[in-house]
Design a protein around this motif. Structure first.
Motif, short mmCIF file in Angstrom:
data_model
loop_
_atom_site.label_atom_id
_atom_site.label_comp_id
_atom_site.label_asym_id
_atom_site.label_seq_id
_atom_site.Cartn_x
_atom_site.Cartn_y
_atom_site.Cartn_z
N ILE A 34 -11.05 4.40 -5.29
CA ILE A 34 -11.44 5.66 -5.91
C ILE A 34 -10.27 6.63 -5.94
O ILE A 34 -9.57 6.80 -4.94
N LEU A 35 -10.09 7.27 -7.09
CA LEU A 35 -9.08 8.31 -7.24
C LEU A 35 -9.77 9.61 -7.63
O LEU A 35 -10.57 9.63 -8.56
N CYS A 36 -9.45 10.68 -6.92
CA CYS A 36 -10.00 12.00 -7.24
C CYS A 36 -8.88 13.00 -7.45
O CYS A 36 -7.89 13.00 -6.70
N LEU A 37 -9.02 13.83 -8.45
CA LEU A 37 -8.28 15.08 -8.49
C LEU A 37 -9.18 16.13 -7.86
O LEU A 37 -10.33 15.83 -7.51
N THR A 38 -8.69 17.34 -7.71
CA THR A 38 -9.53 18.36 -7.10
C THR A 38 -9.23 19.73 -7.68
O THR A 38 -8.06 20.09 -7.87
N SER A 39 -10.28 20.47 -7.99
CA SER A 39 -10.11 21.87 -8.38
C SER A 39 -10.30 22.77 -7.17
O SER A 39 -10.09 23.98 -7.24
N GLY A 40 -10.71 22.16 -6.07
CA GLY A 40 -10.88 22.88 -4.81
C GLY A 40 -9.86 22.42 -3.80
O GLY A 40 -8.65 22.52 -4.03
N ARG A 41 -10.35 21.84 -2.71
CA ARG A 41 -9.47 21.31 -1.67
C ARG A 41 -9.93 19.93 -1.23
O ARG A 41 -10.03 19.63 -0.05
N GLY A 42 -10.24 19.09 -2.24
CA GLY A 42 -10.56 17.69 -1.96
C GLY A 42 -11.99 17.43 -1.52
O GLY A 42 -12.28 16.36 -0.99
N GLN A 43 -12.90 18.37 -1.79
CA GLN A 43 -14.27 18.21 -1.29
C GLN A 43 -14.97 16.98 -1.86
O GLN A 43 -15.69 16.28 -1.13
N THR A 44 -14.77 16.70 -3.15
CA THR A 44 -15.42 15.52 -3.74
C THR A 44 -14.90 14.24 -3.10
O THR A 44 -15.68 13.33 -2.77
N ALA A 45 -13.60 14.14 -2.92
CA ALA A 45 -13.02 12.96 -2.28
C ALA A 45 -13.55 12.79 -0.86
O ALA A 45 -13.86 11.67 -0.42
N ILE A 46 -13.69 13.89 -0.14
CA ILE A 46 -14.20 13.84 1.23
C ILE A 46 -15.64 13.34 1.25
O ILE A 46 -16.02 12.51 2.08
N HIS A 47 -16.45 13.83 0.32
CA HIS A 47 -17.84 13.36 0.22
C HIS A 47 -17.90 11.86 -0.08
O HIS A 47 -18.68 11.12 0.54
N LEU A 48 -17.09 11.41 -1.02
CA LEU A 48 -17.09 9.99 -1.39
C LEU A 48 -16.65 9.11 -0.23
O LEU A 48 -17.23 8.05 0.03
N ALA A 49 -15.61 9.54 0.48
CA ALA A 49 -15.13 8.76 1.63
C ALA A 49 -16.16 8.71 2.74
O ALA A 49 -16.28 7.70 3.45
N ASP A 50 -16.93 9.77 2.89
CA ASP A 50 -17.97 9.80 3.91
C ASP A 50 -19.13 8.87 3.55
O ASP A 50 -19.68 8.19 4.43
N ARG A 51 -19.47 8.81 2.27
CA ARG A 51 -20.60 7.98 1.84
C ARG A 51 -20.21 6.52 1.70
O ARG A 51 -21.00 5.62 2.03
N LEU A 52 -19.00 6.26 1.20
CA LEU A 52 -18.55 4.89 0.98
C LEU A 52 -17.48 4.57 2.02
O LEU A 52 -16.28 4.67 1.77
N LYS A 53 -17.92 4.21 3.20
CA LYS A 53 -17.04 4.10 4.37
C LYS A 53 -15.90 3.10 4.17
O LYS A 53 -14.80 3.29 4.71
N ASP A 54 -16.14 2.04 3.42
CA ASP A 54 -15.13 1.00 3.27
C ASP A 54 -14.25 1.19 2.04
O ASP A 54 -13.35 0.38 1.78
N ALA A 55 -14.49 2.24 1.29
CA ALA A 55 -13.72 2.47 0.07
C ALA A 55 -12.36 3.09 0.38
O ALA A 55 -12.20 3.82 1.37
N ARG A 56 -11.40 2.79 -0.47
CA ARG A 56 -10.10 3.46 -0.41
C ARG A 56 -10.19 4.66 -1.34
O ARG A 56 -10.30 4.52 -2.57
N VAL A 57 -10.14 5.85 -0.77
CA VAL A 57 -10.29 7.08 -1.55
C VAL A 57 -8.99 7.87 -1.50
O VAL A 57 -8.52 8.25 -0.42
N VAL A 58 -8.40 8.10 -2.67
CA VAL A 58 -7.15 8.84 -2.78
C VAL A 58 -7.42 10.16 -3.48
O VAL A 58 -8.09 10.20 -4.52
N CYS A 59 -6.92 11.23 -2.93
CA CYS A 59 -7.03 12.56 -3.55
C CYS A 59 -5.63 13.01 -3.96
O CYS A 59 -4.74 13.15 -3.11
N HIS A 60 -5.45 13.22 -5.25
CA HIS A 60 -4.14 13.64 -5.77
C HIS A 60 -4.11 15.14 -5.98
O HIS A 60 -5.04 15.72 -6.56
N VAL A 61 -3.03 15.77 -5.52
CA VAL A 61 -2.83 17.21 -5.69
C VAL A 61 -1.41 17.44 -6.18
O VAL A 61 -0.45 16.93 -5.61
#
Length: 362
Positions: A34-61
């Motif tokens: 999973i790749l996320c951009l953020t208009s905040g401070r990565g909140q969507t990426a943090i939610h996804l990583a919390d729900r999908l424990k085994d996923a690789r979640v990258v937040c680009h800023v």
């Protein structure tokens, strides 16, 4: 409310509308990359990583200050989100790309992010784009260029778009550009990209600073908040044996500045990505070694960024070294530089104020 939701709710960082929409739009999606951009401070990426424990979640800023605050929130939430602060999206495949965006953002940069995100998707991967305007149509038009299987979901405070990648892009558009300008007898070429200050043109404040700056043979120059590096490039061409160090919080800016140096045959250059103007540790050999500091700080943030420029210059300059800052708000800058340096003076150039001063201890 879960522990994560409580942590995010109590955090000092707000959650923009498009970020909220992105988080909600991702609740029913699953993916391992999973790749996320953020208009905040990565909140969507943090939610996804919390729900999908085994996923690789990258937040680009694309900005070091925002990246430092995003890293703070990731640590606060004890999240395994991988933070990426670089000029472009990571060169790897993803199954899901989530882009919270604003219609008020820079058009060229938005197009660049949309193209890169779609390109990074694996076949049958999902692109989610959220917008903080309910009646917008521009994103709909842009996303349809990637495929007609676009789903538009109106929300009370904006719009959610979802698109499955069914075919690769035929060609990637290059959004970078080159432009040329003259400094005295020199014709100088610059490289620019969307998201870099004064994209495709020479800023008038930078022009005023160039015309006022004093560069001597052998000077070691620090260009703070360099953008595409136009001021530093001009400084390097003013006299022989001049070295230039570029500093910016945007990795794209540094990439452009270094590319511009190469384009002009300037070899004695270096660059530092910094969100606070720092160019090294207190005992670094760059501290107190520069002859000239040049800066063109932005006018927003109630002088906070201008203060960062001044503090960086204070640490970087040798005794007797010169600092020159261009501004439209000379009253505050003149007063502040009188506190920090010697011989602070203000001159006018092209409708701008150039405040110059000398490092103490000479």
């Amino acid at each position: 409310m879960t522990q994560l939701e409580t942590t995010l709710e109590n955090s000092r960082f707000g959650i923009p509308i498009s970020e909220q929409l992105a988080t909600n739009a991702s609740l029913d999606l699953t993916a391992s990359r999973i790749l996320c951009l953020t208009s905040g401070r990565g909140q969507t990426a943090i939610h996804l990583a919390d729900r999908l424990k085994d996923a690789r979640v990258v937040c680009h800023v694309l900005e070091a200050f925002a990246a430092s605050e995003t890293a703070e929130l990731i640590d606060e939430c004890d999240s395994n989100v991988l933070l990426d602060c670089s000029a472009d999206l990571p060169e790897e495949e993803f199954d899901l790309c989530v882009l919270p965006m604003s219609r008020s953002g820079e058009t060229g940069l938005t197009r660049d992010w949309l193209q890169q995100a779609y390109d990074r998707l694996a076949m049958n991967g999902i692109l989610v784009v959220t917008i903080d305007q309910k009646k917008e149509t521009w994103f709909h038009h842009e996303l349809e260029k990637f495929g007609k299987n676009l789903t538009r979901i109106p929300k009370r405070k904006g719009v959610v778009y979802k698109l499955k990648k069914l075919k690769p892009l035929k060609k990637l558009k290059d959004f970078s550009s080159e432009f040329a300008f003259r400094d005295r007898e020199q014709l100088i070429k610059a490289v620019s990209r969307p998201g870099v200050f004064s994209h495709r043109r020479l800023d008038l404040g930078a022009r005023a600073l160039m015309e006022s700056m004093e560069i001597e043979e052998g000077d070691r120059v620090l260009d703070i908040g360099c953008g595409a590096g136009v001021v530093g490039l001009a400084a390097a061409k003013r006299a022989s044996d001049v070295s230039v160090h570029f500093v910016d919080s945007n990795p794209r800016a540094l990439e452009c500045a270094l590319a511009g140096a190469e384009l002009n045959g300037i070899s004695d250059v270096d660059a530092t990505l910094s969100h606070d103007g720092a160019i090294g540790s207190e005992d670094d050999d760059m501290q107190g070694q520069f002859d000239v500091v040049l800066g063109n700080p932005p006018y927003y943030s109630h002088f906070q960024i201008a203060e960062i420029f001044l503090q960086s210059g204070l640490k970087a300059l040798r005794p007797g070294g010169r600092i020159q800052i261009v501004t439209k708000n000379e009253e505050w800058l003149q007063a502040r530089m009188e506190q920090l340096f010697d011989e602070a003076t203000t001159t006018e150039c092209r409708g701008y104020a150039i405040v110059s001063a000398i490092q103490r201890g000479s």
